[in-house]
Every structure is written in C-alpha cells, then in structure tokens.
Design a protein around this motif. Structure first.
Motif, short mmCIF file in Angstrom:
data_model
loop_
_atom_site.label_atom_id
_atom_site.label_comp_id
_atom_site.label_asym_id
_atom_site.label_seq_id
_atom_site.Cartn_x
_atom_site.Cartn_y
_atom_site.Cartn_z
N THR A 135 0.97 0.49 -5.38
CA THR A 135 1.62 0.12 -4.29
C THR A 135 1.48 0.29 -2.92
N GLN A 136 0.55 1.80 -3.13
CA GLN A 136 0.77 2.10 -1.64
C GLN A 136 -0.83 1.79 -1.34
N MET A 137 -2.44 1.37 -1.79
CA MET A 137 -2.83 0.48 -1.31
C MET A 137 -2.09 -0.67 -0.30
N ALA A 138 -2.04 -1.84 -1.33
CA ALA A 138 -0.57 -2.83 -0.72
C ALA A 138 -0.33 -2.47 0.12
N SER A 139 0.29 -1.52 0.64
CA SER A 139 1.09 -1.41 1.42
C SER A 139 0.49 -1.04 3.09
N GLY A 140 -0.94 -0.66 3.13
CA GLY A 140 -1.83 -0.37 4.24
C GLY A 140 -2.41 -1.28 4.08
N MET A 141 -2.34 -2.78 3.19
CA MET A 141 -3.51 -3.54 3.82
C MET A 141 -2.93 -4.54 4.60
N THR A 142 -1.04 -5.30 4.70
CA THR A 142 -0.94 -6.11 5.19
C THR A 142 0.66 -5.46 6.36
N LEU A 143 0.87 -5.77 7.47
CA LEU A 143 2.21 -4.73 7.92
C LEU A 143 3.47 -6.29 7.50
N THR A 144 2.86 -7.38 6.93
CA THR A 144 4.00 -7.75 6.91
C THR A 144 4.61 -7.37 5.24
N SER A 145 6.21 -6.63 4.63
CA SER A 145 6.11 -5.78 4.25
C SER A 145 6.21 -7.27 3.35
N GLU A 146 7.02 -7.95 3.35
CA GLU A 146 7.67 -9.45 2.17
C GLU A 146 6.11 -9.28 1.60
N LYS A 147 5.03 -9.05 1.69
CA LYS A 147 3.81 -9.12 1.06
C LYS A 147 3.28 -8.34 0.26
N HIS A 148 3.85 -7.07 0.46
CA HIS A 148 3.47 -6.36 -0.29
C HIS A 148 3.37 -5.99 -1.64
N GLU A 149 4.53 -6.59 -2.53
CA GLU A 149 4.75 -6.89 -3.79
C GLU A 149 3.64 -8.05 -4.48
N GLN A 150 3.13 -8.77 -4.11
CA GLN A 150 2.03 -9.91 -3.90
C GLN A 150 0.46 -9.22 -4.33
N LEU A 151 0.27 -8.41 -3.29
CA LEU A 151 -0.34 -8.08 -3.37
C LEU A 151 -1.35 -6.67 -4.56
N LYS A 152 0.02 -6.19 -4.53
CA LYS A 152 0.16 -5.54 -5.23
C LYS A 152 0.49 -6.04 -6.69
N ASN A 153 0.32 -6.76 -6.97
CA ASN A 153 0.81 -7.73 -8.49
C ASN A 153 -1.16 -8.08 -9.13
N TRP A 154 -1.66 -8.73 -8.10
CA TRP A 154 -3.08 -8.93 -8.12
C TRP A 154 -3.46 -8.03 -8.32
#
Length: 243
Positions: A135-154
């Motif tokens: 969750t922490q990693m995903a939040s730093g990789m894009t400023l587009t917050s609606e994509k955080h969940e997708q990155l975390k799930n990957w």
C-alpha cells in the motif's frame, strides 16, 4: 513491443495500446510470476530476456520498437546491447541502466546476492505486513490516487519468490558501460517527482553518459507511472518519437 514494470501486468499499457494499435501491431507482455502468470526458476531476469529473444525469433519480428517502463525499460536497454538484435528503436519510460546504483550507496553489482537478510525478511513477511508495505509503495509511484489500488494489487498478486529474487536481479543489472554498444535511436521519458527537475536531470545524465546519443523528455510533475499521471502528454510523446 510493450514491456511493463516490476509486478505490473500488460494492463498498464491499456490506454497506450488503444491509441497505438490504430497504426501499429502491438505485442504486450506480462512476465512470469506476475498477474497470475506461472513463475519460473531463477535467475528470473536473464530467463525473461531469453524468453523475449525466443519470442521475437518465433514470431519473426523485424525492426521491433521496444517501449519499456521501469524494469521493462532496463530490459529493453539490455536487449539492445546485444549484437545483431532485431530492434529499431527504444522508448524508455522512467528507467535507468543501473537501478541498484540509484538505490544503494557504494553499489557494486557483484555484491547483489539472493541470500541476504532483507530478502529473507520479505520471504517470511506475513500477508498483513506485506499488504501494508505494498500500500505504501503504490502510493508513492503515482500521483493519480485512483490507480493506487491497482498498483497495490499487482504487488500482492506477484509470486513472492519472483518478487524477492526478481528484484535482486534488477538491482544487480548494471548496464552503464554496456549502453555504449547501443546504436539504435533511444528516447527517454523521465519523471521528475518527487526530487524535482534538476535532480532528475543529474541522475539521467550521470547514468546515461556512455550512451552516445539519446533524446530525453521530462514529464514535469509526474511520478514513476507517467502513463497515469500525464496520460495525454505521454501518448503525444510516444506518437512524436515513433515518427
């Protein structure tokens, strides 16, 4: 040929491909161990590279253009250092020839080994702690917050050993000398967040100094996933450099 970043699936390219496929044949990849694709034995990254080489031969692809994000960009650089390769151009998206040198003080490729305390900790981490980290990693990789969940799930979908040892392979890869062998056109699209334009310039110029010629475009105000943070700019740049 579109190579995704570490843990990502081919879906990271969906918007890009919907545009490019109007004029180009697109080959889109999800690598072993990610997105539900069966894992392979290590060394992971050299085997992925080998698999790409076989794929290109089997499909009889000529003059392929590689668009690679992050790990996918490093893989593209690596493929283009080989003699008699079938690639005509590289578009590198926020990727460096030596990721390890950026992240590790006094970096030496030969010091990157699978058996180390950090890897052991990651392998033994319970699901809750791993999800918190993802969750922490995903939040730093894009400023587009609606994509955080997708990155975390990957990250969570990734085979754990592939995640751990595959990342060691990426950190071990040091192409700073070998990129001098690349003779095809290279375009780099580079993010500036979080350290700003001047720091990004310094990093890219240092890491790519042995590449004789390349074009670089800075995505100002974008984090690592430029295709999410500046989607229109991103597609425009790719179209422009494909011409």
């Amino acid at each position: 040929m579109l190579f995704p970043g570490f843990t990502c699936t081919s879906k990271v390219w969906d918007d890009t491909v919907s545009e490019l496929s109007k004029n180009y044949q697109c080959h889109i990849f999800t690598f072993a161990g990610f997105g539900g694709v069966a894992p392979i034995e290590k060394p992971w990254l050299p085997k992925i590279k080998e698999g790409i080489v076989h794929y290109v031969e089997e499909q009889n692809i000529k003059d392929a253009i590689v668009i690679g994000h992050s790990l996918g960009g490093a893989l593209g650089l690596w493929l283009a250092t080989e003699e008699n390769h079938p690639y005509s151009k590289l578009i590198i998206v926020d990727a460096l020839p030596a990721t390890g040198a950026l992240m590790i003080p006094n970096f030496k490729s030969e010091n990157m080994v699978y058996d180390n305390p950090w890897n052991q900790q990651l392998l033994e981490m319970d699901a809750e702690a791993f999800e918190k980290m993802a969750t922490q990693m995903a939040s730093g990789m894009t400023l587009t917050s609606e994509k955080h969940e997708q990155l975390k799930n990957w990250i969570l979908q990734a085979d754990r050993e592939t995640y751990v040892y595959g990342y060691t392979d990426l950190l071990k890869l040091d192409l700073r000398e070998d990129i001098s062998k690349i003779s095809i056109p290279v375009t780099i699209l580079a993010a500036t967040h979080p350290y700003g334009l001047e720091m990004a310039k310094s990093t890219y110029e240092t890491q790519y100094k042995n590449l004789e010629t390349y074009k670089i475009e800075y995505a100002e105000g974008s984090a690592h996933f430029i295709m999410y943070d500046k989607p229109e700019w991103f597609v425009d740049q790719i179209r422009k450099h494909l011409k």
